[in-house]
Enzyme design. Structure first.
Site, short mmCIF file in Angstrom:
data_model
loop_
_atom_site.label_atom_id
_atom_site.label_comp_id
_atom_site.label_asym_id
_atom_site.label_seq_id
_atom_site.Cartn_x
_atom_site.Cartn_y
_atom_site.Cartn_z
CD GLU A 38 -28.79 -56.63 55.73
OE1 GLU A 38 -28.10 -57.50 55.62
OE2 GLU A 38 -30.15 -56.83 55.61
NE ARG A 264 -15.02 -60.64 53.71
CZ ARG A 264 -16.31 -60.04 54.24
NH1 ARG A 264 -16.35 -59.95 55.66
NH2 ARG A 264 -17.31 -59.83 53.67
CE LYS A 274 -23.39 -57.62 59.96
NZ LYS A 274 -24.23 -57.02 59.29
#
Length: 560
Positions: A38, A264, A274
RNA sequence: UGGCCGAUAGUUCAGUUGGCAGAACGCCUGAUUUUGAUUCAGGAGGUCGCAGGUUCAAUCCCUGCUCGGCCAGCCA
């Protein structure tokens, strides 16, 4: 790259699945992946793992990998991030088959939503977010049906078209999938597919005021692009049932893609959220997204991390479903391995101490030849000016040397790298007793660094001639977070922010360093690898230090 | 509390379609070295979370347990 090795690298569970799909002819031997960020922030080391995996898979299987922007939420997205992400992926060494956007599919997604409504598989709900959330129930309690759940297809269609046309305010209505409010998987309790948001979108501007959610956009985007293997991180595993539900209820242009989840990447002393990285940028804890202390791809690039090292690291850690936090030291060892092979050697003094060579002939100048890279014969040599006044490292002289100290001290002889043997005889101190100057004599017979009589010295130290030294600002970095697992337990990650993560010194460099290219990484001999700043080559960032046995000896002594 | 996922050297992780347990990093020895770097040779270090079961054989398969992660946004 590497010569053909007989040892085969062990195969991970994703490649295993692809192999078995290929054997069964599932996708006609076709492999297509995608990296779907994104655009609401810059990419970090965690994304790098996903990039290496997705693009690496495409490379390994002669397939393709798209870079797809998951731009379904206009609130937080920005063109700078789009541009930055494209740049970062390329810098990492991968060329997307195509750069695409989920927003390219808004019309198709909308048509598919109408087809769901026609078949009674979706409905418009008038309730607010809070009510819907309450009705969703809990892990052990069933959900309740919305009072609007049984609207007719015609009614739903009219309402949904009204949502698109702007008949309703933001948040007034949503489109929901009609699945099962008692499903044990919470994601399946009539998830929201569309919401109204009058917000400017980076690509579609004001054309759309209804936006699909991640769940309604992702699988279909995969299907439209003919992705075969849709790889995402573990937290999406509960979404897989919904991913499949959406695709199974639509006419697909290609065989149905399949979602596979992997763990991850986490690193010690590092955060990869983020939101939290953004906070560091916004509160001024760091200089920006590309601050060399940031775990962003741009930060690592400015710091001097070679893309090849990052790829080698990702290759080494592999992929699994086990949540893991790798030591940042492991990444750094890959950085050193790569830089050792490719970087030119130069001399720089970070904390200068003056050396005067008392028997140096007045006014004589001298050029010493130094090897550029002992690991690479083709790198050649360079000339380094030598004189009777030099800078050496403060650490390389000790009035009162600790045990096992090999370096310069009164009465001891050491070698100046590529220069001469010198012996310290005397010091000049300031009013506080600090040594400010060391007086030495040199042996003219040792030019080039060998004594004709065969005598040895225990240490070789680096130096810079004072008359021709180039001044530079050098940033030395330490961990951004003192805590090895920032934010573990109930601690706020930002609370373990290291106040001393950057130390800046004014250094003395050999003249060759005046010509360095922006972004180039060199080894300052005996100190570490240093990157000339991308924008200002007179500023250096310490990429990573060399392994330091002397530091170990001191540490051991300290710990008893 | 329900569902899903995980647990293997000091550390971080691979791996075994059931057959003497692997890597890297770190640590320790030694050799080489005009970087206390690099390189090379070697070493220490494991009840494969716990308890049962299946099997000639289980770290791997099955069951239960313990511990950790994720899931109840109109974020992705």
């Amino acid at each position: 790259m590497s010569e053909d090795s007989t040892e085969h690298t062990p195969i991970d569970f994703i490649r295993e699945k692809i192999n078995s799909d290929n054997e069964s002819g599932k996708y006609g031997n076709r492999v297509q992946t995608r990296f779907p960020p994104e655009p609401n922030g810059y990419l970090h080391i965690g994304h790098a793992k996903s990039i290496c995996l997705n693009f690496g898979l495409a490379d390994d299987y002669d397939g393709v990998c798209n870079l797809r922007f998951d731009d379904t939420n206009p609130e937080t997205e920005d063109q700078d991030f789009v541009d930055g992400i494209i740049e970062d992926v390329r810098w990492l060494g991968y060329e997307p088959n195509e750069v695409v956007y989920a927003s390219d599919y808004f019309e198709q997604l909308y048509q598919w939503a109408e087809s769901l409504i026609e078949r009674g598989l979706a409905y418009v709900d008038d309730q607010d977010a809070e009510t819907i959330s309450e009705q969703r129930g809990g892990f052990t309690t069933p959900g309740q049906n919305s009072p609007f759940r049984d609207r007719t297809a015609d009614e739903n269609m009219a309402l949904f078209r009204g949502m698109r046309a702007g008949d309703f305010a933001d948040g007034e209505k949503v489109l929901r999938a009609k699945i099962d409010m008692n499903h044990e998987n919470m994601q399946m309790r009539d998830p929201v597919l569309y919401r109204i948001r009058r917000e400017h979108h980076v690509r579609t501007g004001t054309d759309w005021i209804i936006f699909p959610t991640y769940d309604w956009a992702h699988g279909q985007s995969d299907a439209i692009e003919k992705v075969t293997h849709s790889i995402c991180t573990l937290e999406f595993d509960t979404h897989r049932a919904l991913y499949d539900w959406c695709l199974e209820n639509l006419e697909l242009p290609a065989e149905k893609p399949e979602q596979t989840e992997f763990a991850r990447l986490n690193l010690t002393h590092t955060i990869t959220s983020k939101r939290k990285l953004k906070a560091l940028v916004e509160d001024g804890s760091v200089d920006g997204w590309d601050d060399p202390r940031m775990p962003t791809i741009r930060g690592m690039r400015r710091r001097g991390y070679p893309a090849a090292s990052i790829r080698a690291f990702m290759d080494h850690i592999g992929v699994s479903k086990a949540n893991s936090t790798h030591d940042i030291e492991l990444l750094e060892s890959f950085i050193r391995t790569e830089l050792n092979k490719i970087s030119l050697r130069r001399m720089a003094v970070l904390r200068p101490l003056k050396v005067v060579i008392t028997n140096w002939p007045e006014g004589q100048s001298d050029m010493r030849e130094a090897i550029n890279n002992p690991e690479d014969d083709t790198a050649g040599t360079r000339e380094v000016p030598f004189s009777g006044e030099l800078w050496i490292e403060q650490d390389d002289f000790a009035l009162d040397p600790p045990p096992k100290y090999y370096r310069l001290t009164i009465g001891r002889e050491v070698r100046l790298r590529a220069g001469y043997f010198i012996t310290a005889n005397d010091v000049v101190t300031d009013d506080d007793g600090n040594v400010v100057e060391v007086h030495c004599t040199y042996d003219p017979e040792t030019a080039g660094g060998q004594a004709p009589d065969g005598r040895k010295v225990k240490a070789t130290i680096h130096w810079v001639s004072a008359a021709t030294a180039v001044d530079a600002t050098v940033h030395l970095y330490d961990r951004l977070f003192t805590d090895s697992h920032p934010g573990s337990g109930d601690t706020e990650p930002l609370s373990s922010l290291n106040p001393d993560s950057r130390e800046t010194v004014q250094a003395k460099l050999e003249p060759a360093l005046a010509d360095i290219e922006p972004g180039q990484v060199v080894q300052f001999e005996r100190l570490g690898y240093f990157a000339a700043d991308i924008d200002d080559a007179s500023v250096f960032h310490r990429t990573v230090g060399l392994r330091d046995e002397w530091a170990n000896i001191q540490k051991r002594k300290q710990n008893g």
